[in-house]
Design a protein around this motif. Structure first.
Motif, PDB file in Angstrom:
ATOM      1  N   ASP A   3       0.831  -1.189   0.000  1.00 46.74           N
ATOM      2  CA  ASP A   3       0.000   0.000   0.000  1.00 46.74           C
ATOM      3  C   ASP A   3       0.868   1.243   0.000  1.00 46.74           C
ATOM      4  O   ASP A   3       1.567   1.530   0.957  1.00 46.74           O
ATOM      5  N   LEU A   4       0.833   1.999  -1.119  1.00 48.47           N
ATOM      6  CA  LEU A   4       1.697   3.159  -1.257  1.00 48.47           C
ATOM      7  C   LEU A   4       1.212   4.355  -0.450  1.00 48.47           C
ATOM      8  O   LEU A   4       1.875   5.363  -0.380  1.00 48.47           O
ATOM      9  N   ARG A   5       0.045   4.246   0.157  1.00 53.60           N
ATOM     10  CA  ARG A   5      -0.488   5.389   0.871  1.00 53.60           C
ATOM     11  C   ARG A   5       0.214   5.607   2.204  1.00 53.60           C
ATOM     12  O   ARG A   5       0.115   6.668   2.781  1.00 53.60           O
ATOM     13  N   VAL A 175      10.279  10.704  -0.470  1.00 55.26           N
ATOM     14  CA  VAL A 175       9.056  10.020  -0.886  1.00 55.26           C
ATOM     15  C   VAL A 175       9.058   9.913  -2.409  1.00 55.26           C
ATOM     16  O   VAL A 175       9.151  10.930  -3.101  1.00 55.26           O
ATOM     17  N   PRO A 176       8.973   8.712  -2.954  1.00 48.62           N
ATOM     18  CA  PRO A 176       8.984   8.557  -4.422  1.00 48.62           C
ATOM     19  C   PRO A 176       7.789   9.237  -5.075  1.00 48.62           C
ATOM     20  O   PRO A 176       6.715   9.372  -4.476  1.00 48.62           O
ATOM     21  N   ARG A 177       7.976   9.647  -6.316  1.00 46.15           N
ATOM     22  CA  ARG A 177       6.907  10.285  -7.083  1.00 46.15           C
ATOM     23  C   ARG A 177       5.661   9.407  -7.119  1.00 46.15           C
ATOM     24  O   ARG A 177       4.534   9.901  -7.001  1.00 46.15           O
ATOM     25  N   GLU A 178       5.848   8.100  -7.281  1.00 45.99           N
ATOM     26  CA  GLU A 178       4.710   7.188  -7.402  1.00 45.99           C
ATOM     27  C   GLU A 178       3.831   7.209  -6.155  1.00 45.99           C
ATOM     28  O   GLU A 178       2.604   7.079  -6.247  1.00 45.99           O
ATOM     29  N   ARG A 179       4.448   7.353  -4.998  1.00 45.69           N
ATOM     30  CA  ARG A 179       3.661   7.371  -3.765  1.00 45.69           C
ATOM     31  C   ARG A 179       2.827   8.643  -3.677  1.00 45.69           C
ATOM     32  O   ARG A 179       1.677   8.623  -3.231  1.00 45.69           O
ATOM     33  N   LEU A 180       3.390   9.753  -4.127  1.00 45.51           N
ATOM     34  CA  LEU A 180       2.645  11.013  -4.110  1.00 45.51           C
ATOM     35  C   LEU A 180       1.513  10.986  -5.133  1.00 45.51           C
ATOM     36  O   LEU A 180       0.414  11.481  -4.872  1.00 45.51           O
ATOM     37  N   GLU A 181       1.779  10.414  -6.303  1.00 48.26           N
ATOM     38  CA  GLU A 181       0.732  10.290  -7.320  1.00 48.26           C
ATOM     39  C   GLU A 181      -0.416   9.432  -6.804  1.00 48.26           C
ATOM     40  O   GLU A 181      -1.588   9.743  -7.018  1.00 48.26           O
ATOM     41  N   HIS A 198       1.326  20.172  -9.161  1.00 49.19           N
ATOM     42  CA  HIS A 198       0.911  20.239  -7.761  1.00 49.19           C
ATOM     43  C   HIS A 198       2.089  20.571  -6.847  1.00 49.19           C
ATOM     44  O   HIS A 198       1.947  21.342  -5.887  1.00 49.19           O
ATOM     45  N   VAL A 199       3.239  19.978  -7.113  1.00 48.83           N
ATOM     46  CA  VAL A 199       4.419  20.251  -6.296  1.00 48.83           C
ATOM     47  C   VAL A 199       4.847  21.707  -6.448  1.00 48.83           C
ATOM     48  O   VAL A 199       5.221  22.367  -5.468  1.00 48.83           O
ATOM     49  N   TYR A 200       4.785  22.214  -7.665  1.00 46.24           N
ATOM     50  CA  TYR A 200       5.135  23.619  -7.892  1.00 46.24           C
ATOM     51  C   TYR A 200       4.215  24.538  -7.090  1.00 46.24           C
ATOM     52  O   TYR A 200       4.657  25.501  -6.454  1.00 46.24           O
ATOM     53  N   PRO A 212      13.991  29.775   4.235  1.00 48.26           N
ATOM     54  CA  PRO A 212      14.728  28.568   3.844  1.00 48.26           C
ATOM     55  C   PRO A 212      13.767  27.541   3.243  1.00 48.26           C
ATOM     56  O   PRO A 212      12.614  27.433   3.682  1.00 48.26           O
ATOM     57  N   ARG A 213      14.238  26.810   2.263  1.00 45.07           N
ATOM     58  CA  ARG A 213      13.376  25.837   1.593  1.00 45.07           C
ATOM     59  C   ARG A 213      13.144  24.607   2.464  1.00 45.07           C
ATOM     60  O   ARG A 213      14.082  24.014   2.977  1.00 45.07           O
ATOM     61  N   MET A 214      11.883  24.225   2.591  1.00 45.49           N
ATOM     62  CA  MET A 214      11.526  22.991   3.283  1.00 45.49           C
ATOM     63  C   MET A 214      11.289  21.847   2.297  1.00 45.49           C
ATOM     64  O   MET A 214      11.590  20.700   2.585  1.00 45.49           O
ATOM     65  N   LEU A 215      10.728  22.172   1.140  1.00 45.52           N
ATOM     66  CA  LEU A 215      10.396  21.160   0.142  1.00 45.52           C
ATOM     67  C   LEU A 215      11.564  20.997  -0.824  1.00 45.52           C
ATOM     68  O   LEU A 215      11.921  21.930  -1.548  1.00 45.52           O
ATOM     69  N   GLN A 216      12.146  19.816  -0.834  1.00 46.97           N
ATOM     70  CA  GLN A 216      13.322  19.552  -1.654  1.00 46.97           C
ATOM     71  C   GLN A 216      13.019  18.516  -2.730  1.00 46.97           C
ATOM     72  O   GLN A 216      12.310  17.542  -2.484  1.00 46.97           O
ATOM     73  N   THR A 217      13.562  18.761  -3.910  1.00 50.42           N
ATOM     74  CA  THR A 217      13.500  17.789  -5.000  1.00 50.42           C
ATOM     75  C   THR A 217      14.775  16.965  -4.992  1.00 50.42           C
ATOM     76  O   THR A 217      15.867  17.513  -5.025  1.00 50.42           O
ATOM     77  N   ILE A 218      14.622  15.649  -4.918  1.00 53.01           N
ATOM     78  CA  ILE A 218      15.768  14.741  -4.943  1.00 53.01           C
ATOM     79  C   ILE A 218      15.797  14.085  -6.311  1.00 53.01           C
ATOM     80  O   ILE A 218      14.935  13.263  -6.640  1.00 53.01           O
ATOM     81  N   SER A 219      16.764  14.460  -7.112  1.00 53.44           N
ATOM     82  CA  SER A 219      16.812  14.052  -8.514  1.00 53.44           C
ATOM     83  C   SER A 219      16.667  12.537  -8.684  1.00 53.44           C
ATOM     84  O   SER A 219      17.353  11.759  -8.019  1.00 53.44           O
ATOM     85  N   LYS A 220      15.758  12.142  -9.564  1.00 51.06           N
ATOM     86  CA  LYS A 220      15.497  10.756  -9.962  1.00 51.06           C
ATOM     87  C   LYS A 220      14.904   9.901  -8.845  1.00 51.06           C
ATOM     88  O   LYS A 220      14.700   8.700  -9.035  1.00 51.06           O
ATOM     89  N   LEU A 221      14.641  10.498  -7.682  1.00 51.24           N
ATOM     90  CA  LEU A 221      14.091   9.729  -6.568  1.00 51.24           C
ATOM     91  C   LEU A 221      12.702  10.209  -6.164  1.00 51.24           C
ATOM     92  O   LEU A 221      11.774   9.423  -6.040  1.00 51.24           O
ATOM     93  N   GLY A 222      12.556  11.509  -5.927  1.00 55.15           N
ATOM     94  CA  GLY A 222      11.269  12.020  -5.488  1.00 55.15           C
ATOM     95  C   GLY A 222      11.417  13.338  -4.761  1.00 55.15           C
ATOM     96  O   GLY A 222      12.228  14.188  -5.156  1.00 55.15           O
ATOM     97  N   TYR A 223      10.697  13.480  -3.670  1.00 61.18           N
ATOM     98  CA  TYR A 223      10.697  14.732  -2.914  1.00 61.18           C
ATOM     99  C   TYR A 223      10.792  14.422  -1.430  1.00 61.18           C
ATOM    100  O   TYR A 223      10.434  13.320  -0.983  1.00 61.18           O
ATOM    101  N   ARG A 224      11.252  15.419  -0.677  1.00 60.78           N
ATOM    102  CA  ARG A 224      11.234  15.287   0.773  1.00 60.78           C
ATOM    103  C   ARG A 224      11.001  16.644   1.412  1.00 60.78           C
ATOM    104  O   ARG A 224      11.258  17.693   0.816  1.00 60.78           O
ATOM    105  N   LEU A 225      10.511  16.585   2.653  1.00 59.21           N
ATOM    106  CA  LEU A 225      10.244  17.787   3.428  1.00 59.21           C
ATOM    107  C   LEU A 225      11.169  17.780   4.634  1.00 59.21           C
ATOM    108  O   LEU A 225      11.264  16.769   5.341  1.00 59.21           O
ATOM    109  N   VAL A 226      11.850  18.900   4.871  1.00 54.62           N
ATOM    110  CA  VAL A 226      12.811  18.943   5.968  1.00 54.62           C
ATOM    111  C   VAL A 226      12.500  20.114   6.882  1.00 54.62           C
ATOM    112  O   VAL A 226      11.827  21.084   6.502  1.00 54.62           O
TER     113      VAL A 226
END
Length: 234
Positions: A3-5, A175-181, A198-200, A212-226
Motif C-alpha cells: 500500500d503506497l499510501r 518520498v517517491p513520485r509514485e507514492r505522491l501520485e 501540484h508540487v510547484y 529557507p526551503r523545506m520542500l526539496q527535489t531529490i533528482s530521480k528519486l522524489g521529494y522530501r520535506l525537511v
C-alpha cells in the motif's frame, strides 16, 4: 506491504542481532522505514526523540529491560503504539506488559507474516491518533485542515494538501513520485506532469523567497520535506 499510501516507521529495540537481521530482511521492500537499538537506554533515547509509528520492544534487554523502557517512555507522555516481543507467554507476564503501557504482545517464536500484520495494525491505530502533524515550524491540523508555517497560514488546493500530508508523515525521508501520485489519484494517474504542477503550487505557497526551503527535489528519486531550521540546503 504494497500500500503506497503509508510507509510505516518502526523502531526495533532488540539485542538478538540474528533475529533482527531476519526481520529486517523480511520487511525490506514492504513499505517500512526501520531503525534499531541494541539495548534499553539507546532504545529509550531513540523512542523518545524519533517520530515512529510503532515500536517493537523486546522484554529482555541489556542495561535496562523492556518493561522499564516502556514505563519510562509512557512517563514522558509518549503514546506511540508498542508491540512487546518476548519468550514469556504466561498470562501474568502479558498483564505486566499491558499494565506498563504495551499495546500488543507477540511471543517468540513467531512468524514473520504475523509480526508484519501486528505492526501494520498498530500503525493504523497510530495514524488515527495523530491529528496534528509537525515538521519544524510547519503545522498541519488534520481535524481543522489548517496549515501554518511559523504562524503564516497556507491556503492549499486538495492535491497539494494530499502531497503535503504524505511528505510531513514521512519527513525527512524521500518520498517517491509514485507514492505522491497514488495519494492524489490512486491507480488512475492522469498525466506525469500533473504531479509536477501540484508540487510547484505547494512549493510556491510553502517556501516564500525570504524563507529557507523545506520542500526539496531529490533528482530521480522524489521529494522530501525537511525542518528548515536544521536542514536548509536544497
Amino acid at each position: 506491504m504494497s500500500d503506497l499510501r503509508q510507509v510505516v516507521r518502526a523502531l526495533f529495540v532488540e539485542d538478538n542481532q540474528a533475529l533482527l537481521a531476519s526481520i529486517f530482511a523480511f520487511l525490506d521492500g514492504r513499505g517500512f522505514v526501520l531503525d534499531a537499538a541494541p539495548d534499553g537506554p539507546s532504545g529509550l533515547k531513540l523512542a523518545s526523540t524519533g517520530d515512529y509509528d510503532v515500536i517493537v520492544l523486546d522484554w529482555m534487554l541489556p542495561r535496562m529491560d523492556g518493561i522499564e523502557v516502556l514505563q519510562r517512555l509512557r512517563a514522558l507522555g509518549e503514546d506511540v503504539p508498542v508491540l512487546m516481543l518476548t519468550a514469556r507467554d504466561q498470562l501474568d507476564s502479558k498483564l505486566t506488559g499491558f499494565s506498563a503501557g504495551a499495546d500488543d504482545y507477540l511471543a517468540k517464536p513467531f512468524s514473520m507474516e504475523e509480526l508484519q500484520a501486528r505492526i501494520v495494525a498498530l500503525s493504523f491505530r497510530q495514524l488515527g491518533r495523530k491529528q496534528v502533524l509537525r515538521v519544524g515550524g510547519l503545522t498541519f491540523n488534520l481535524l481543522t485542515q489548517e496549515i501554518t508555517r511559523d504562524g503564516r497560514e497556507l491556503k492549499l488546493y486538495s492535491g497539494s494538501r494530499a502531497i503535503l500530508e504524505v511528505l510531513m508523515r514521512q519527513s525527512p525521508h524521500v518520498v517517491p513520485r509514485e507514492r505522491l501520485e497514488y495519494a492524489i489519484w490512486g491507480d488512475d494517474v492522469p498525466d506525469k506532469d500533473m504531479l509536477r504542477t501540484h508540487v510547484y503550487e505547494l512549493r510556491r505557497r510553502l517556501d516564500l523567497p525570504e524563507e529557507p526551503r523545506m520542500l526539496q527535489t531529490i533528482s530521480k528519486l522524489g521529494y522530501r520535506l525537511v525542518d528548515a531550521g536544521n536542514d536548509a540546503h536544497d
